[in-house]
Design a protein around this motif. Structure first.
Motif, PDB file in Angstrom:
ATOM      1  N   LYS A  57       0.747  18.817   2.092  1.00 48.99           N
ATOM      2  CA  LYS A  57       0.810  17.355   1.959  1.00 48.99           C
ATOM      3  C   LYS A  57       0.213  16.639   3.164  1.00 48.99           C
ATOM      4  O   LYS A  57       0.318  15.430   3.303  1.00 48.99           O
ATOM      5  N   THR A  58      -0.425  17.403   4.051  1.00 48.82           N
ATOM      6  CA  THR A  58      -1.000  16.853   5.269  1.00 48.82           C
ATOM      7  C   THR A  58      -2.515  16.748   5.146  1.00 48.82           C
ATOM      8  O   THR A  58      -3.158  17.584   4.526  1.00 48.82           O
ATOM      9  N   MET A  59      -3.070  15.728   5.753  1.00 49.53           N
ATOM     10  CA  MET A  59      -4.516  15.559   5.811  1.00 49.53           C
ATOM     11  C   MET A  59      -4.910  15.457   7.280  1.00 49.53           C
ATOM     12  O   MET A  59      -4.238  14.800   8.068  1.00 49.53           O
ATOM     13  N   ARG A  60      -6.018  16.136   7.621  1.00 49.74           N
ATOM     14  CA  ARG A  60      -6.618  16.030   8.952  1.00 49.74           C
ATOM     15  C   ARG A  60      -8.110  15.806   8.758  1.00 49.74           C
ATOM     16  O   ARG A  60      -8.633  15.957   7.663  1.00 49.74           O
ATOM     17  N   PHE A  61      -8.793  15.466   9.851  1.00 48.60           N
ATOM     18  CA  PHE A  61     -10.223  15.232   9.782  1.00 48.60           C
ATOM     19  C   PHE A  61     -10.959  16.320  10.548  1.00 48.60           C
ATOM     20  O   PHE A  61     -10.758  16.483  11.746  1.00 48.60           O
ATOM     21  N   ALA A  62     -11.813  17.060   9.827  1.00 49.69           N
ATOM     22  CA  ALA A  62     -12.563  18.182  10.384  1.00 49.69           C
ATOM     23  C   ALA A  62     -14.026  17.796  10.570  1.00 49.69           C
ATOM     24  O   ALA A  62     -14.597  17.027   9.784  1.00 49.69           O
TER      25      ALA A  62
ATOM     26  N   GLY B 254      -3.087   8.061  -5.536  1.00 45.88           N
ATOM     27  CA  GLY B 254      -1.647   8.150  -5.719  1.00 45.88           C
ATOM     28  C   GLY B 254      -0.951   9.301  -5.023  1.00 45.88           C
ATOM     29  O   GLY B 254       0.262   9.447  -5.130  1.00 45.88           O
ATOM     30  N   ALA B 255      -1.687  10.123  -4.269  1.00 43.73           N
ATOM     31  CA  ALA B 255      -1.053  11.267  -3.610  1.00 43.73           C
ATOM     32  C   ALA B 255      -0.520  10.922  -2.214  1.00 43.73           C
ATOM     33  O   ALA B 255       0.241  11.695  -1.638  1.00 43.73           O
ATOM     34  N   GLY B 256      -0.916   9.796  -1.637  1.00 40.63           N
ATOM     35  CA  GLY B 256      -0.370   9.326  -0.373  1.00 40.63           C
ATOM     36  C   GLY B 256      -0.937   9.949   0.895  1.00 40.63           C
ATOM     37  O   GLY B 256      -0.397   9.736   1.982  1.00 40.63           O
ATOM     38  N   TYR B 257      -2.031  10.697   0.795  1.00 39.74           N
ATOM     39  CA  TYR B 257      -2.577  11.375   1.971  1.00 39.74           C
ATOM     40  C   TYR B 257      -2.974  10.414   3.086  1.00 39.74           C
ATOM     41  O   TYR B 257      -2.642  10.630   4.254  1.00 39.74           O
ATOM     42  N   TYR B 258      -3.702   9.352   2.755  1.00 38.93           N
ATOM     43  CA  TYR B 258      -4.146   8.416   3.789  1.00 38.93           C
ATOM     44  C   TYR B 258      -2.970   7.675   4.414  1.00 38.93           C
ATOM     45  O   TYR B 258      -2.938   7.464   5.626  1.00 38.93           O
ATOM     46  N   ASP B 259      -1.992   7.275   3.608  1.00 39.48           N
ATOM     47  CA  ASP B 259      -0.824   6.589   4.158  1.00 39.48           C
ATOM     48  C   ASP B 259      -0.060   7.492   5.123  1.00 39.48           C
ATOM     49  O   ASP B 259       0.338   7.057   6.205  1.00 39.48           O
ATOM     50  N   ARG B 260       0.147   8.745   4.759  1.00 41.44           N
ATOM     51  CA  ARG B 260       0.843   9.672   5.655  1.00 41.44           C
ATOM     52  C   ARG B 260       0.019   9.935   6.911  1.00 41.44           C
ATOM     53  O   ARG B 260       0.549   9.989   8.017  1.00 41.44           O
TER      54      ARG B 260
ATOM     55  N   ASP C  67       2.878   1.883   2.194  1.00 51.54           N
ATOM     56  CA  ASP C  67       1.437   1.618   2.195  1.00 51.54           C
ATOM     57  C   ASP C  67       1.003   1.042   3.547  1.00 51.54           C
ATOM     58  O   ASP C  67       1.722   0.259   4.163  1.00 51.54           O
ATOM     59  N   THR C  68      -0.191   1.439   3.978  1.00 52.08           N
ATOM     60  CA  THR C  68      -0.746   0.960   5.236  1.00 52.08           C
ATOM     61  C   THR C  68      -1.862  -0.038   4.959  1.00 52.08           C
ATOM     62  O   THR C  68      -2.773   0.250   4.191  1.00 52.08           O
ATOM     63  N   LYS C  69      -1.768  -1.182   5.592  1.00 51.73           N
ATOM     64  CA  LYS C  69      -2.792  -2.219   5.425  1.00 51.73           C
ATOM     65  C   LYS C  69      -4.065  -1.798   6.155  1.00 51.73           C
ATOM     66  O   LYS C  69      -4.024  -1.314   7.282  1.00 51.73           O
ATOM     67  N   LEU C  70      -5.206  -1.981   5.507  1.00 50.89           N
ATOM     68  CA  LEU C  70      -6.493  -1.707   6.130  1.00 50.89           C
ATOM     69  C   LEU C  70      -6.906  -2.906   6.991  1.00 50.89           C
ATOM     70  O   LEU C  70      -6.434  -4.019   6.787  1.00 50.89           O
TER      71      LEU C  70
END
Length: 183
Positions: free
Chosen positions: A81-86, A132-138, A168-171
């Motif tokens: 459930k984690t996203m990182r930037f490679a 809808g998976a929430g990756y960016y918000d997390r 949700d995170t505001k852009l």
């Protein structure tokens, strides 16, 4: 309108755009994105490669990289459930990750100070509707330093009327085929 219903409606409309119309919108969006990237002073950005009917910003990213030897682009990779930037090297093959997202195979990770975020839609306040998976918000909630976030979205799906949720995170801004706007 609730986010789930709006997501279904918008994706249906976006997927129904003709190839010619999508190309026209994408060309205008990429022109504004290119101008924006030329104006910022960062050497590292987080971005994405398109899936489905998303805007295709890949050529803008490659051109931006070619214009400066110190420049780097990082793409999202998911692990559970984690996203990182490679780190992304356009000359190297990508693997297909979760949700058919193209991912770099690099083990060099970063928290880029500028993040280009794919959007299914945006509401008037600058909240993103994703898949809808929430990756960016997390991801954004966990960042040590919050990056400057720019939603990438076709203009007809910006300024919609859906309620953001507490997580949700505001852009900070959006780039569309109509230009650049801050929230």
């Amino acid at each position: 309108m609730d986010k789930k219903s709006e997501r279904v409606r918008v994706l249906k409309e976006r997927n129904a755009l003709s190839t010619a119309k999508r190309g026209e919108l994408n060309h205008a969006l990429c022109s504004f994105l290119s101008d924006f990237l030329d104006s910022v002073k960062v050497q590292t950005i987080g971005a994405f490669l398109p899936i489905g009917s998303e805007p295709d910003i890949s050529e803008v990213l490659k051109n931006w990289l070619r214009a400066g030897a110190a420049r780097q682009v990082f793409l999202p990779v998911t692990e559970g459930k984690t996203m990182r930037f490679a780190f992304w090297d356009p000359a190297k093959p990508l693997k297909i990750g979760r949700f058919s997202v193209p991912e770099p195979t690099s083990d060099l990770f970063s928290e880029p100070p500028l993040l280009l975020v794919p959007c299914v839609a945006l509401n008037k306040q600058g909240y993103r509707l994703g898949y809808g998976a929430g990756y960016y918000d997390r991801y954004l909630a966990a960042c040590a330093e919050k990056p400057f976030t720019v939603g990438i979205c076709f203009s007809e799906f910006c300024g919609l009327d859906f309620e953001a949720q507490t997580f949700d995170t505001k852009l900070n801004a959006v780039i569309s085929d109509s230009g650049f706007s801050r929230f």
